[in-house]
Design a protein around this motif. Structure first.
Motif, PDB file in Angstrom:
ATOM      1  N   GLN A  76       0.795  -1.175   0.035  1.00  0.00           N
ATOM      2  CA  GLN A  76      -0.026   0.147   0.042  1.00  0.00           C
ATOM      3  C   GLN A  76       0.985   1.242   0.080  1.00  0.00           C
ATOM      4  OE1 GLN A  76      -3.062  -0.143   3.183  1.00  0.00           O
ATOM      5  NE2 GLN A  76      -4.225  -1.282   1.947  1.00  0.00           N
ATOM      6  N   VAL A  77       0.433   2.610  -0.806  1.00  0.00           N
ATOM      7  CA  VAL A  77       1.059   3.323  -0.943  1.00  0.00           C
ATOM      8  C   VAL A  77       0.775   4.426   0.291  1.00  0.00           C
ATOM      9  CG1 VAL A  77       1.673   5.575  -2.393  1.00  0.00           C
ATOM     10  CG2 VAL A  77       1.144   3.142  -3.321  1.00  0.00           C
ATOM     11  N   VAL A  78      -0.188   4.548   0.918  1.00  0.00           N
ATOM     12  CA  VAL A  78      -0.782   5.494   1.833  1.00  0.00           C
ATOM     13  C   VAL A  78      -0.219   4.951   3.122  1.00  0.00           C
ATOM     14  CG1 VAL A  78      -2.735   6.488   3.297  1.00  0.00           C
ATOM     15  CG2 VAL A  78      -2.956   6.044   0.645  1.00  0.00           C
ATOM     16  N   ALA A  79       0.394   5.880   3.852  1.00  0.00           N
ATOM     17  CA  ALA A  79       0.979   5.459   5.024  1.00  0.00           C
ATOM     18  C   ALA A  79       0.040   5.415   6.267  1.00  0.00           C
ATOM     19  CB  ALA A  79       2.177   6.519   5.516  1.00  0.00           C
ATOM     20  N   PRO A  80       0.065   4.183   7.185  1.00  0.00           N
ATOM     21  CA  PRO A  80      -0.814   4.144   8.266  1.00  0.00           C
ATOM     22  C   PRO A  80      -0.622   5.663   9.225  1.00  0.00           C
ATOM     23  CG  PRO A  80       1.269   2.913   8.740  1.00  0.00           C
ATOM     24  CD  PRO A  80       1.367   3.384   7.345  1.00  0.00           C
ATOM     25  N   PRO A  81      -1.568   5.807  10.038  1.00  0.00           N
ATOM     26  CA  PRO A  81      -1.397   6.827  11.087  1.00  0.00           C
ATOM     27  C   PRO A  81      -0.147   6.769  12.045  1.00  0.00           C
ATOM     28  CG  PRO A  81      -3.583   5.980  11.001  1.00  0.00           C
ATOM     29  CD  PRO A  81      -2.760   5.060  10.120  1.00  0.00           C
ATOM     30  N   PRO A  82       0.322   7.925  12.303  1.00  0.00           N
ATOM     31  CA  PRO A  82       1.448   7.828  13.319  1.00  0.00           C
ATOM     32  C   PRO A  82       1.334   6.814  14.431  1.00  0.00           C
ATOM     33  CG  PRO A  82       0.947   9.938  12.846  1.00  0.00           C
ATOM     34  CD  PRO A  82       0.133   9.134  12.341  1.00  0.00           C
ATOM     35  N   ARG A  83       2.311   5.832  14.422  1.00  0.00           N
ATOM     36  CA  ARG A  83       2.613   5.053  15.718  1.00  0.00           C
ATOM     37  C   ARG A  83       1.463   3.778  15.506  1.00  0.00           C
ATOM     38  NH1 ARG A  83       2.931   9.927  18.351  1.00  0.00           N
ATOM     39  NH2 ARG A  83       0.963   9.900  18.655  1.00  0.00           N
ATOM     40  N   ALA A  84       0.670   3.761  14.544  1.00  0.00           N
ATOM     41  CA  ALA A  84       0.061   2.562  14.186  1.00  0.00           C
ATOM     42  C   ALA A  84       0.683   1.655  13.464  1.00  0.00           C
ATOM     43  CB  ALA A  84      -1.308   3.034  13.155  1.00  0.00           C
ATOM     44  N   ARG A  85       0.285   0.396  13.846  1.00  0.00           N
ATOM     45  CA  ARG A  85       0.881  -0.814  13.243  1.00  0.00           C
ATOM     46  C   ARG A  85       0.449  -0.929  11.679  1.00  0.00           C
ATOM     47  NH1 ARG A  85       0.070  -6.223  16.718  1.00  0.00           N
ATOM     48  NH2 ARG A  85       1.874  -6.870  15.011  1.00  0.00           N
ATOM     49  N   ARG A  86       1.400  -1.137  10.999  1.00  0.00           N
ATOM     50  CA  ARG A  86       1.101  -1.366   9.541  1.00  0.00           C
ATOM     51  C   ARG A  86       0.688  -2.835   9.198  1.00  0.00           C
ATOM     52  NH1 ARG A  86       2.691   2.039   5.287  1.00  0.00           N
ATOM     53  NH2 ARG A  86       2.132   1.265   3.452  1.00  0.00           N
ATOM     54  N   GLU A  87      -0.548  -3.164   9.585  1.00  0.00           N
ATOM     55  CA  GLU A  87      -1.233  -4.475   9.231  1.00  0.00           C
ATOM     56  C   GLU A  87      -2.077  -4.311   7.897  1.00  0.00           C
ATOM     57  OE1 GLU A  87      -3.153  -6.075  12.294  1.00  0.00           O
ATOM     58  OE2 GLU A  87      -1.201  -6.278  13.715  1.00  0.00           O
ATOM     59  N   VAL A  88      -1.562  -5.037   6.986  1.00  0.00           N
ATOM     60  CA  VAL A  88      -2.543  -5.043   5.616  1.00  0.00           C
ATOM     61  C   VAL A  88      -3.071  -6.490   5.510  1.00  0.00           C
ATOM     62  CG1 VAL A  88      -2.665  -4.610   3.366  1.00  0.00           C
ATOM     63  CG2 VAL A  88      -1.010  -3.267   4.609  1.00  0.00           C
ATOM     64  N   THR A  89      -4.288  -6.529   5.464  1.00  0.00           N
ATOM     65  CA  THR A  89      -5.115  -7.821   5.257  1.00  0.00           C
ATOM     66  C   THR A  89      -4.830  -8.245   3.889  1.00  0.00           C
ATOM     67  OG1 THR A  89      -6.691  -7.326   6.753  1.00  0.00           O
ATOM     68  CG2 THR A  89      -7.066  -9.205   5.308  1.00  0.00           C
ATOM     69  N   VAL A  90      -4.627  -9.672   3.255  1.00  0.00           N
ATOM     70  CA  VAL A  90      -4.207 -10.028   1.967  1.00  0.00           C
ATOM     71  C   VAL A  90      -5.673 -10.223   1.457  1.00  0.00           C
ATOM     72  CG1 VAL A  90      -3.586 -11.919   0.693  1.00  0.00           C
ATOM     73  CG2 VAL A  90      -2.239 -11.217   2.713  1.00  0.00           C
ATOM     74  N   PRO A  91      -5.944  -9.568   0.490  1.00  0.00           N
ATOM     75  CA  PRO A  91      -7.278  -9.492  -0.239  1.00  0.00           C
ATOM     76  C   PRO A  91      -7.388 -10.780  -0.736  1.00  0.00           C
ATOM     77  CG  PRO A  91      -5.933  -8.261  -1.572  1.00  0.00           C
ATOM     78  CD  PRO A  91      -5.052  -8.634  -0.417  1.00  0.00           C
ATOM     79  N   VAL A  92      -8.786 -11.241  -1.229  1.00  0.00           N
ATOM     80  CA  VAL A  92      -9.070 -12.265  -2.066  1.00  0.00           C
ATOM     81  C   VAL A  92      -9.802 -12.032  -3.133  1.00  0.00           C
ATOM     82  CG1 VAL A  92     -10.375 -14.560  -1.870  1.00  0.00           C
ATOM     83  CG2 VAL A  92      -9.244 -13.707  -0.024  1.00  0.00           C
ATOM     84  N   PHE A  93      -9.469 -12.078  -4.298  1.00  0.00           N
ATOM     85  CA  PHE A  93     -10.131 -11.657  -5.475  1.00  0.00           C
ATOM     86  C   PHE A  93     -10.702 -12.640  -6.164  1.00  0.00           C
ATOM     87  CE2 PHE A  93      -6.246  -8.759  -4.722  1.00  0.00           C
ATOM     88  CZ  PHE A  93      -7.029  -7.696  -4.560  1.00  0.00           C
TER      89      PHE A  93
END
Length: 349
Positions: free
Chosen positions: A225-242
């Motif tokens: 993902q390009v958009v950074a998460p909020p400050p001090r937030a964990r960067r967890e990206v759910t793997v999508p199902v297409f």
């Protein structure tokens, strides 16, 4: 010099004097692989542009822009000078004309994050093959490309879906320790790398098909993902199902445009905008008997089975109107479109 230095080898406001060496003998200019040189230059500058401290992009941006127009039809603004089916052998990049966009970089980032596989035309050049054949031996070469004192890795195994193959989990990239002379020696037997690229894959059944586990691996090792998460937030990206999506690139393109519009107007299925759009969609048919009597009979039966399955599941619906037999003249006028858009007419005896 100005033409070369400001187009395919553009480096901001500079024109490097080393390009003079290319023009010592004008008789051999047509034998140079200018496309390879442009690609090396662009790859090098894209690598530089990926760094946070870089504020400008060098190289051949027109090549990059046309590539984006071909693969991502809903991104950016562009004019289309001719359709691929009308091309008379012109350069593919001449299809597009520039139009000034209104969106800023920050506005594009969430749009990029929302892209789905069906928003991509994975193999846009299939209708160009009678003008430029696909050379698998050179295109699927894995190694380094060289121009002057620059060399960059060329790794087609990172984008196999563009060539019609399953995308698999990637091996380690080649070590960047070779000299240009070593690379030149390797290039003599460039075709030997092609079997390694395609050995663990096969042709796709739908455009964005991958091997099992690829997306999970990609989301773990890459930056999805390009958009950074909020400050001090964990960067967890759910793997999508297409979903598999349309297997025909023309259907995929149409589906992309429709769903893109619906997202832009934030329409839900119960909204008027959603219903109005699909009311205006129409399909143009053909003589089914002609298809069933050719070598495409099996493909036609699979299509019919799929459509009937969608109807049974309630995913494909169309309006019908029962009309008494004694009113068949009105039903005929409706079916012929003389009374505007009307439901499918079914005569009731």
């Amino acid at each position: 010099m100005m033409l070369v230095g400001s187009t395919i080898f553009a480096i901001f406001t500079l024109v490097e004097a080393r390009y003079l060496l290319l023009f010592r003998d004008l008789r051999v200019l047509s034998s140079y692989s200018w496309a390879s040189a442009a690609l090396v230059t662009l790859y090098r500058h894209l690598g530089d542009a990926s760094m946070f401290s870089c504020k400008q992009l060098g190289g051949y941006p027109t090549l990059l822009q046309c590539w984006i127009h071909e693969y991502f039809p809903t991104l950016g603004r562009k004019g289309e000078n001719w359709r691929p089916s009308d091309n008379q052998g012109l350069s593919r990049a001449m299809r597009w004309s520039y139009r000034q966009g209104a969106m800023k970089v920050d506005e594009f980032r969430p749009v990029l994050d929302q892209l789905a596989p069906t928003d991509v035309i994975w193999r846009p050049f299939e209708d160009h093959r009678h003008h430029r054949a696909f050379n698998e031996l050179s295109t699927l070469y894995r190694g380094f490309l060289v121009w002057g004192d620059l060399h960059v890795p060329y790794l087609p195994d990172r984008c196999l879906r563009q060539f019609g193959y399953h995308q698999y989990i990637l091996p380690a990239p080649p070590a960047d320790t070779l000299s240009n002379d070593d690379i030149a020696v390797e290039w003599i037997a460039y075709y030997q790398s092609v079997p390694d690229v395609v050995r663990d894959t096969e042709s796709v059944r739908y455009p964005h098909e991958t091997v099992d586990g690829y997306l999970q691996w990609y989301y773990r090792v890459s930056h999805p993902q390009v958009v950074a998460p909020p400050p001090r937030a964990r960067r967890e990206v759910t793997v999508p199902v297409f979903d598999a999506g349309p297997s025909d690139p023309h259907w995929a393109h149409a589906s992309t445009l429709v769903h893109r519009y619906l997202r832009q107007v934030e329409a839900e299925e119960e909204d008027v905008a959603y219903a109005d759009l699909f009311e205006e969609l129409s399909l143009r048919g053909f003589w089914l008997q002609n298809w069933l009597s050719t070598d495409k009979a099996e493909e036609g039966r699979r299509m019919i089975d799929r459509l009937l399955g969608l109807v049974q599941d309630g995913k494909l619906k169309y309006k019908m109107e029962l009309t008494p037999f004694n009113d068949f003249n009105t039903a005929l006028d409706k079916a012929l479109g003389k009374l505007g858009s009307q439901p499918k007419q079914v005569i009731k005896f």
